[in-house]
Motif scaffolding. Sequence first.
Motif, PDB file in Angstrom:
ATOM      1  N   PHE A 220      44.958  10.734  -4.480  1.00  0.00           N
ATOM      2  CA  PHE A 220      45.462  12.495  -3.940  1.00  0.00           C
ATOM      3  C   PHE A 220      44.552  13.371  -4.988  1.00  0.00           C
ATOM      4  CE2 PHE A 220      48.286  12.539  -0.385  1.00  0.00           C
ATOM      5  CZ  PHE A 220      48.270  11.401  -0.538  1.00  0.00           C
TER       6      PHE A 220
ATOM      7  N   GLU B 215      42.388  16.383   2.922  1.00  0.00           N
ATOM      8  CA  GLU B 215      43.051  15.602   3.946  1.00  0.00           C
ATOM      9  C   GLU B 215      43.652  14.577   4.093  1.00  0.00           C
ATOM     10  OE1 GLU B 215      40.514  11.187   6.091  1.00  0.00           O
ATOM     11  OE2 GLU B 215      39.799  12.291   4.143  1.00  0.00           O
ATOM     12  N   ARG B 216      43.753  14.549   2.134  1.00  0.00           N
ATOM     13  CA  ARG B 216      45.454  13.405   1.964  1.00  0.00           C
ATOM     14  C   ARG B 216      46.544  13.728   2.043  1.00  0.00           C
ATOM     15  NH1 ARG B 216      41.747  10.012  -2.922  1.00  0.00           N
ATOM     16  NH2 ARG B 216      39.403   9.444  -0.987  1.00  0.00           N
ATOM     17  N   TYR B 217      46.721  15.034   1.557  1.00  0.00           N
ATOM     18  CA  TYR B 217      47.811  16.178   1.832  1.00  0.00           C
ATOM     19  C   TYR B 217      48.430  16.048   3.074  1.00  0.00           C
ATOM     20  CZ  TYR B 217      48.634  16.939  -2.908  1.00  0.00           C
ATOM     21  OH  TYR B 217      48.002  16.869  -4.454  1.00  0.00           O
TER      22      TYR B 217
ATOM     23  N   ALA C  39      49.232  13.133   4.422  1.00  0.00           N
ATOM     24  CA  ALA C  39      50.920  12.857   4.291  1.00  0.00           C
ATOM     25  C   ALA C  39      51.792  14.125   5.020  1.00  0.00           C
ATOM     26  CB  ALA C  39      50.911  13.006   2.400  1.00  0.00           C
TER      27      ALA C  39
ATOM     28  N   SER D 261      51.805  13.426  -5.561  1.00  0.00           N
ATOM     29  CA  SER D 261      50.617  12.642  -5.411  1.00  0.00           C
ATOM     30  C   SER D 261      50.587  10.780  -6.873  1.00  0.00           C
ATOM     31  CB  SER D 261      49.492  13.660  -6.250  1.00  0.00           C
ATOM     32  OG  SER D 261      50.046  14.232  -7.290  1.00  0.00           O
TER      33      SER D 261
ATOM     34  N   LEU E  72      51.578   8.242  -4.300  1.00  0.00           N
ATOM     35  CA  LEU E  72      50.847   8.077  -2.975  1.00  0.00           C
ATOM     36  C   LEU E  72      50.041   7.508  -3.386  1.00  0.00           C
ATOM     37  CD1 LEU E  72      52.118  11.459  -1.005  1.00  0.00           C
ATOM     38  CD2 LEU E  72      53.148   8.872  -0.903  1.00  0.00           C
TER      39      LEU E  72
ATOM     40  N   TRP F  67      45.755   6.614  -1.800  1.00  0.00           N
ATOM     41  CA  TRP F  67      44.876   6.305  -0.076  1.00  0.00           C
ATOM     42  C   TRP F  67      44.452   5.708  -0.613  1.00  0.00           C
ATOM     43  CZ3 TRP F  67      45.033   9.456   3.571  1.00  0.00           C
ATOM     44  CH2 TRP F  67      43.758   9.614   3.893  1.00  0.00           C
ATOM     45  N   ARG F  68      44.978   4.599   0.956  1.00  0.00           N
ATOM     46  CA  ARG F  68      43.048   3.486   1.630  1.00  0.00           C
ATOM     47  C   ARG F  68      42.415   3.616   2.498  1.00  0.00           C
ATOM     48  NH1 ARG F  68      47.841  -0.733   1.611  1.00  0.00           N
ATOM     49  NH2 ARG F  68      47.641  -0.913   3.270  1.00  0.00           N
ATOM     50  N   GLU F  69      41.547   3.963   1.454  1.00  0.00           N
ATOM     51  CA  GLU F  69      40.559   4.695   2.347  1.00  0.00           C
ATOM     52  C   GLU F  69      40.532   3.483   3.949  1.00  0.00           C
ATOM     53  OE1 GLU F  69      38.055   7.207   4.299  1.00  0.00           O
ATOM     54  OE2 GLU F  69      38.585   7.488   2.011  1.00  0.00           O
TER      55      GLU F  69
ATOM     56  N   ARG G  27      47.100   4.354   6.012  1.00  0.00           N
ATOM     57  CA  ARG G  27      46.205   5.052   4.658  1.00  0.00           C
ATOM     58  C   ARG G  27      46.754   5.550   3.721  1.00  0.00           C
ATOM     59  NH1 ARG G  27      43.293   9.723   7.589  1.00  0.00           N
ATOM     60  NH2 ARG G  27      45.742   9.829   8.298  1.00  0.00           N
ATOM     61  N   LEU G  28      48.659   5.280   4.278  1.00  0.00           N
ATOM     62  CA  LEU G  28      48.918   6.569   2.956  1.00  0.00           C
ATOM     63  C   LEU G  28      49.462   5.084   2.007  1.00  0.00           C
ATOM     64  CD1 LEU G  28      48.907   8.414   4.506  1.00  0.00           C
ATOM     65  CD2 LEU G  28      49.448   9.529   2.913  1.00  0.00           C
TER      66      LEU G  28
END
Length: 499
Positions: free
Chosen positions: A262, A272-274, A277, A364, A367, A369-371, A378-379
């Motif tokens: 993250f 974006e990732r937070y 989530a 973080s 977790l 991140w799977r783009e 994605r998480l």
Amino acid sequence: MPPETLTIELADDAATTRLGADIAAVARIGDVFALSGDLGAGKTTLARGFVRALAGDPAMDVPSPTFTLVQSYAGRLPVHHFDLYRLASGSDLDELGFDEAVSDGVALVEWPERADGLLPASRIRIVLTHLGSGRLATIEAPDEALRRLRRTLAIRQFLAGAGAPEATRTFLLGDASTRTYETVTEPGAPKRILMNAARQPDGPPIRDGKPYSQIAHLAESVTPFVAIAKALAVRGFCAPKIFAQDLDQGLLLIEHLGDAGFLDASGAPVRERYLAAATLLADMHRQSWPLEMEAAPGVIHRLPAYDREAMMIEVELLTDWYVPAQTGRAVEDAERADYRAAWDAAIARLASAEKSIVLRDYHSPNLIWREDREGNDRLGVIDFQDALWGPAAYDVASLALDARVTIPLELERATVDAYKTTRHAHGSFDEAAFDQAYAIMAAQRNSKILGIFVRLNKRDGKPQYLKHLPRIRDYVARVLPHPALAEVREFYLSRGLAG
């Protein structure tokens, strides 16, 4: 009575190399491994597997130090490889820097007989002898080291039972608990993760005849992880698949969900990732969760309640560890009673808070991140064995006030808003009740963490956690103004415990 020994049959050089790597997986600073055996018995082969494993480089050139006498390598632990065959006398060992080598790393010693008995009595003796077309390794070690070695051999046996007898094991990480993780690789197969979490015995009783772990409802086996992983997957959330499990030994072979986290390359949180989530949490809190979950046929895990006793024993870590470290004095009984009374008042206000599954460390480090995926897929969520049934706002606070990375106030608010927006979009949502629970649980969590990070330094010799204290104090200061924390705020501010 002769010391207990371990014996391992090694079919060839590859098996000898694997044994070296397996021993490296449980090596600790100060260990001395004395490798004995005739010429060609495999001492250097085992040492090469050991060094490459600690360095994380399976192709590293590891020559025998016959002429240099000692060769040092960087890695997870510094490794100092000694070959004493040409040592003139045992007294020359000091000139090779042996004591310094052991103080900061691990020593591998070939031909230890030339040291004239100057090696420490706590050394781990490994004798290699020819056995048919292969070898036999005989290991003799002190009890504590022997337990570690038995554990690593049990892991190799577990992998063999999972169809991966020749897999390469690479140390990945050890967390703030007693768990460790390794990557497991095989040619032509996807990378997997080995979770090593032996069942933990109860500690000493500290209150009402119960140990801390029981009061705080900490997982002491891998059973909760398996049960909760299955429950998450059934509801469409990405938890690691479990390929093999041994609940009694505390060993799991699980899916590797990826390496992307993250944070960006500079270590800053990726907005974006937070927000994604937070949206996942909102979807999770709309789900129906059973309090009983199956880990294996006939093995049921019951989700503990995040009750007053658990919350209180956690916040008391602040007065047990953090306050004495900050002030240089023990907390007096009257002061401790005032502290408990302040938190009693705050915790009582959680009676009407929305309840859901609480993963407990939703931030973080846990977790992935799977783009290449979409939506919640994605998480990947990887740490949830200590999950409870309690205030849903707890995990939102864990994410928005990430203990391991500084979250600017604007990003905290955006993360919380993303959660609220998703909840509102899917039906009735009591925002005022959530805000109150968020403030209380954020203060509770970060007060606990202040105590835990000091404890990790003082009790467990892990000073690296102290660097996070200023951030955690700031997080506490952010949420204290909420009216639901009036008594806690008065206590903290009067004693300079926040900000």
